[in-house]
Design a protein around this motif. Structure first.
Motif, PDB file in Angstrom:
ATOM      1  N   ARG A 367       0.829  -1.205   0.000  1.00 51.70           N
ATOM      2  CA  ARG A 367       0.000   0.000   0.000  1.00 51.70           C
ATOM      3  C   ARG A 367       0.861   1.252   0.000  1.00 51.70           C
ATOM      4  O   ARG A 367       0.554   2.243  -0.663  1.00 51.70           O
ATOM      5  N   ALA A 368       1.976   1.204   0.765  1.00 50.37           N
ATOM      6  CA  ALA A 368       2.889   2.344   0.816  1.00 50.37           C
ATOM      7  C   ALA A 368       3.549   2.610  -0.538  1.00 50.37           C
ATOM      8  O   ALA A 368       3.901   3.754  -0.853  1.00 50.37           O
ATOM      9  N   GLU A 369       3.696   1.548  -1.330  1.00 51.69           N
ATOM     10  CA  GLU A 369       4.280   1.707  -2.668  1.00 51.69           C
ATOM     11  C   GLU A 369       3.273   2.263  -3.670  1.00 51.69           C
ATOM     12  O   GLU A 369       3.626   2.509  -4.830  1.00 51.69           O
ATOM     13  N   GLY A 370       2.039   2.454  -3.224  1.00 56.00           N
ATOM     14  CA  GLY A 370       1.015   3.012  -4.094  1.00 56.00           C
ATOM     15  C   GLY A 370       0.321   2.000  -4.976  1.00 56.00           C
ATOM     16  O   GLY A 370      -0.298   2.362  -5.983  1.00 56.00           O
ATOM     17  N   LYS A 371       0.391   0.721  -4.610  1.00 57.52           N
ATOM     18  CA  LYS A 371      -0.262  -0.316  -5.409  1.00 57.52           C
ATOM     19  C   LYS A 371      -1.780  -0.190  -5.296  1.00 57.52           C
ATOM     20  O   LYS A 371      -2.306   0.151  -4.228  1.00 57.52           O
ATOM     21  N   PRO A 372      -2.509  -0.453  -6.375  1.00 60.62           N
ATOM     22  CA  PRO A 372      -3.981  -0.429  -6.312  1.00 60.62           C
ATOM     23  C   PRO A 372      -4.521  -1.471  -5.332  1.00 60.62           C
ATOM     24  O   PRO A 372      -3.843  -2.456  -5.010  1.00 60.62           O
ATOM     25  N   TYR A 373      -5.772  -1.254  -4.909  1.00 59.74           N
ATOM     26  CA  TYR A 373      -6.407  -2.103  -3.898  1.00 59.74           C
ATOM     27  C   TYR A 373      -6.381  -3.570  -4.287  1.00 59.74           C
ATOM     28  O   TYR A 373      -5.931  -4.434  -3.523  1.00 59.74           O
ATOM     29  N   ARG A 374      -6.851  -3.899  -5.481  1.00 62.40           N
ATOM     30  CA  ARG A 374      -6.920  -5.304  -5.895  1.00 62.40           C
ATOM     31  C   ARG A 374      -5.532  -5.927  -6.006  1.00 62.40           C
ATOM     32  O   ARG A 374      -5.360  -7.117  -5.749  1.00 62.40           O
ATOM     33  N   VAL A 375      -4.560  -5.115  -6.393  1.00 65.60           N
ATOM     34  CA  VAL A 375      -3.201  -5.640  -6.555  1.00 65.60           C
ATOM     35  C   VAL A 375      -2.618  -6.058  -5.215  1.00 65.60           C
ATOM     36  O   VAL A 375      -2.123  -7.185  -5.054  1.00 65.60           O
ATOM     37  N   TYR A 376      -2.673  -5.160  -4.211  1.00 66.47           N
ATOM     38  CA  TYR A 376      -2.058  -5.536  -2.931  1.00 66.47           C
ATOM     39  C   TYR A 376      -2.881  -6.579  -2.180  1.00 66.47           C
ATOM     40  O   TYR A 376      -2.355  -7.357  -1.392  1.00 66.47           O
ATOM     41  N   MET A 377      -4.191  -6.639  -2.451  1.00 70.25           N
ATOM     42  CA  MET A 377      -5.009  -7.678  -1.822  1.00 70.25           C
ATOM     43  C   MET A 377      -4.637  -9.061  -2.355  1.00 70.25           C
ATOM     44  O   MET A 377      -4.447 -10.022  -1.601  1.00 70.25           O
ATOM     45  N   MET A 378      -4.517  -9.186  -3.680  1.00 75.55           N
ATOM     46  CA  MET A 378      -4.201 -10.482  -4.274  1.00 75.55           C
ATOM     47  C   MET A 378      -2.728 -10.854  -4.100  1.00 75.55           C
ATOM     48  O   MET A 378      -2.384 -12.027  -4.003  1.00 75.55           O
ATOM     49  N   ALA A 379      -1.842  -9.840  -4.032  1.00 74.28           N
ATOM     50  CA  ALA A 379      -0.431 -10.126  -3.748  1.00 74.28           C
ATOM     51  C   ALA A 379      -0.298 -10.681  -2.327  1.00 74.28           C
ATOM     52  O   ALA A 379       0.482 -11.619  -2.077  1.00 74.28           O
ATOM     53  N   SER A 380      -1.069 -10.139  -1.408  1.00 73.45           N
ATOM     54  CA  SER A 380      -1.074 -10.645  -0.026  1.00 73.45           C
ATOM     55  C   SER A 380      -1.688 -12.038   0.031  1.00 73.45           C
ATOM     56  O   SER A 380      -1.234 -12.900   0.791  1.00 73.45           O
ATOM     57  N   ALA A 381      -2.711 -12.277  -0.775  1.00 74.34           N
ATOM     58  CA  ALA A 381      -3.319 -13.614  -0.844  1.00 74.34           C
ATOM     59  C   ALA A 381      -2.323 -14.631  -1.370  1.00 74.34           C
ATOM     60  O   ALA A 381      -2.283 -15.781  -0.907  1.00 74.34           O
ATOM     61  N   ASN A 382      -1.501 -14.218  -2.324  1.00 67.15           N
ATOM     62  CA  ASN A 382      -0.449 -15.079  -2.865  1.00 67.15           C
ATOM     63  C   ASN A 382       0.512 -15.493  -1.747  1.00 67.15           C
ATOM     64  O   ASN A 382       0.841 -16.681  -1.597  1.00 67.15           O
ATOM     65  N   LYS A 383       0.933 -14.513  -0.954  1.00 71.56           N
ATOM     66  CA  LYS A 383       1.852 -14.802   0.157  1.00 71.56           C
ATOM     67  C   LYS A 383       1.185 -15.685   1.208  1.00 71.56           C
ATOM     68  O   LYS A 383       1.797 -16.616   1.743  1.00 71.56           O
ATOM     69  N   PHE A 384      -0.086 -15.415   1.506  1.00 71.42           N
ATOM     70  CA  PHE A 384      -0.837 -16.216   2.479  1.00 71.42           C
ATOM     71  C   PHE A 384      -0.909 -17.663   2.024  1.00 71.42           C
ATOM     72  O   PHE A 384      -0.737 -18.592   2.820  1.00 71.42           O
ATOM     73  N   LEU A 385      -1.165 -17.875   0.734  1.00 74.02           N
ATOM     74  CA  LEU A 385      -1.304 -19.225   0.199  1.00 74.02           C
ATOM     75  C   LEU A 385       0.008 -19.997   0.291  1.00 74.02           C
ATOM     76  O   LEU A 385       0.025 -21.206   0.550  1.00 74.02           O
ATOM     77  N   ARG A 386       1.124 -19.320   0.086  1.00 74.68           N
ATOM     78  CA  ARG A 386       2.434 -19.963   0.198  1.00 74.68           C
ATOM     79  C   ARG A 386       2.715 -20.388   1.641  1.00 74.68           C
ATOM     80  O   ARG A 386       3.236 -21.477   1.895  1.00 74.68           O
ATOM     81  N   ILE A 387       2.341 -19.517   2.592  1.00 79.29           N
ATOM     82  CA  ILE A 387       2.505 -19.855   4.015  1.00 79.29           C
ATOM     83  C   ILE A 387       1.594 -21.018   4.378  1.00 79.29           C
ATOM     84  O   ILE A 387       1.978 -21.934   5.113  1.00 79.29           O
ATOM     85  N   TYR A 388       0.368 -20.995   3.862  1.00 79.45           N
ATOM     86  CA  TYR A 388      -0.602 -22.080   4.098  1.00 79.45           C
ATOM     87  C   TYR A 388      -0.016 -23.402   3.625  1.00 79.45           C
ATOM     88  O   TYR A 388      -0.051 -24.409   4.350  1.00 79.45           O
ATOM     89  N   TYR A 389       0.533 -23.407   2.422  1.00 83.20           N
ATOM     90  CA  TYR A 389       1.086 -24.629   1.843  1.00 83.20           C
ATOM     91  C   TYR A 389       2.223 -25.180   2.704  1.00 83.20           C
ATOM     92  O   TYR A 389       2.237 -26.367   3.052  1.00 83.20           O
ATOM     93  N   ALA A 390       3.162 -24.302   3.051  1.00 85.11           N
ATOM     94  CA  ALA A 390       4.325 -24.747   3.823  1.00 85.11           C
ATOM     95  C   ALA A 390       3.922 -25.254   5.204  1.00 85.11           C
ATOM     96  O   ALA A 390       4.399 -26.303   5.665  1.00 85.11           O
TER      97      ALA A 390
END
Length: 402
Positions: A367-390
């Motif tokens: 968000r601080a980098e100025g990413k749009p709402y959908r972008v930072y939401m789905m980028a965070s979901a990507n990271k969450f999914l990787r943590i979930y998998y591991a």
């Protein structure tokens, strides 16, 4: 090498068996999806000389009985995404589309991808039931939204703003206070035509009957709201019938949703990863079973990237020659239901703002980098999914060793 292509239809399938260099082992033929015919098909395929692999497209639920029957018979079955097969072999000017041609096409696809064909493994009964419960839950959720909007639209002509009189959350059985209220007081004149004291007494009796808390201050507010509006539709038996029917349909759907939610909780609690998933931030009694239902057994994915791609929130490279693509979008080629659930989990992070959670810290940086709402939401979901998998995979591996 015997490559068996099966073109699935509802209730029947067309089978073709091909060998290398265009040799037709068995000419295309049809079978019905009955136990006797599928058992005979399995026996016939197992009698072929050499190694046999069966290829079919994933077609909703239609392919399930065929794939399960042949798998249980000991055959190598591969269920492939229809998009992978769609453009295969379409290099002729005259394109013919028949069930027999599609079966041959699938058989040839199996020969070309012989070594990389993924093996079909039926889901465990608990996971299968959980996934189908969630599918029904989603359907009923859509119906509930339609029915709520329909009831509110009716109330705009009989008792405007009646749905805003209460902000109580839904009960465990799915019932809501404002819905139960308009079932009794379906027109603003049902309130305003009475003296204030009479309505307060009636409202008190209604609260006691339905188990809701009574507030005299709330009764006065309802009376003032009803007195300030004019019902467009007259207070008649027809109007009452319309509102009562709308309430009845909505209440039945809400009750069904509550039952399905409880059943999903019961089914997911029987799975080994349940305590780990429920311990993750942003996952509660509603979203937890949804995640488990959509992802299934994480061990079926060979890596974190495979799970991310399955959800369709990966960003494939977009480079060509000297041009390096800087704006990469999600593929969205995957489970849309899983993406929706992940978006809801990320919304929980955003609402609660937990400062010590790595996912929220990552979200804040984007968000601080100025990413749009959908972008930072789905980028965070990507990271969450990787943590979930591991996390889940490591936990399941430890359980296997015990």
């Amino acid at each position: 090498m015997n490559s068996v292509g099966i073109d699935i239809s509802k209730g029947r399938s067309t089978i073709a068996v091909m060998r290398p260099f265009g040799e037709v082992a068995i000419s295309p033929f049809e079978v019905c999806h009955t136990d006797s015919e599928l058992s005979e098909l399995a026996r016939r395929l197992k009698s072929l000389n050499g190694e046999t692999r069966v290829v079919m497209e994933a077609t909703g639920n239609y392919h399930a009985p065929v794939a399960k029957q042949l798998h249980d018979a000991g055959l190598y079955v591969s269920v492939v995404n229809a998009k992978l097969v769609h453009g295969y072999g379409n290099n002729d000017l005259r394109r013919v589309k028949t069930d027999r041609k599609d079966a041959i096409k699938l058989a040839n696809y199996g020969l070309d991808r012989w070594l990389t064909l993924p093996r079909y493994i039926p889901e465990e009964n608990t996971r299968l039931l959980l996934k189908n419960c969630y599918r029904q839950y989603r359907q009923y959720s859509k119906v509930q939204t339609v029915l709520k909007n329909n009831l509110i639209s009716l109330l705009d002509m009989t008792f405007p703003n009646a749905n805003r009189l209460f902000n109580s959350p839904a009960c465990a059985d799915g019932s809501e206070k404002w819905v139960d209220f308009v079932a009794e007081f379906w027109h603003c004149e049902c309130v305003s035509e009475r003296p204030l004291k009479s309505f307060v007494n009636k409202y008190w009796r209604w609260c006691r009957k339905h188990g809701y808390n009574f507030s005299e201050e709330k009764a006065h507010a309802i009376y003032d709201e009803a007195s300030g509006h004019i019902g467009v539709m007259p207070k008649s038996e027809t109007t009452k019938l319309l509102v009562e029917q709308a309430v009845s349909q909505l209440s039945a759907t809400s009750a069904a949703l509550a039952v399905l939610k409880q059943e999903m909780q019961s089914l997911s609690s029987q799975l080994p990863e349940y305590p780990v998933v429920m311990d993750m931030f942003g996952v509660g009694p509603t979203l937890g079973p949804q995640l488990i239902a959509e992802i299934g057994d994480v061990r079926r994915f060979y890596s974190k990237k495979a799970l991310v791609a399955y959800a369709g929130i990966d960003a494939p490279p977009n480079d060509s020659g000297d041009v390096i693509g800087r704006h990469k979008s999600m593929s969205k080629v995957g489970a849309s239901s899983l993406r929706r659930t992940l978006f809801l989990v990320m919304s929980v992070y955003l609402q609660n703002s937990p400062p010590n959670e790595p996912i929220y810290q990552f979200m804040n940086r984007k968000r601080a980098e100025g990413k749009p709402y959908r972008v930072y939401m789905m980028a965070s979901a990507n990271k969450f999914l990787r943590i979930y998998y591991a996390t889940v995979k490591a936990y399941l591996e430890i359980l296997e060793q015990i």
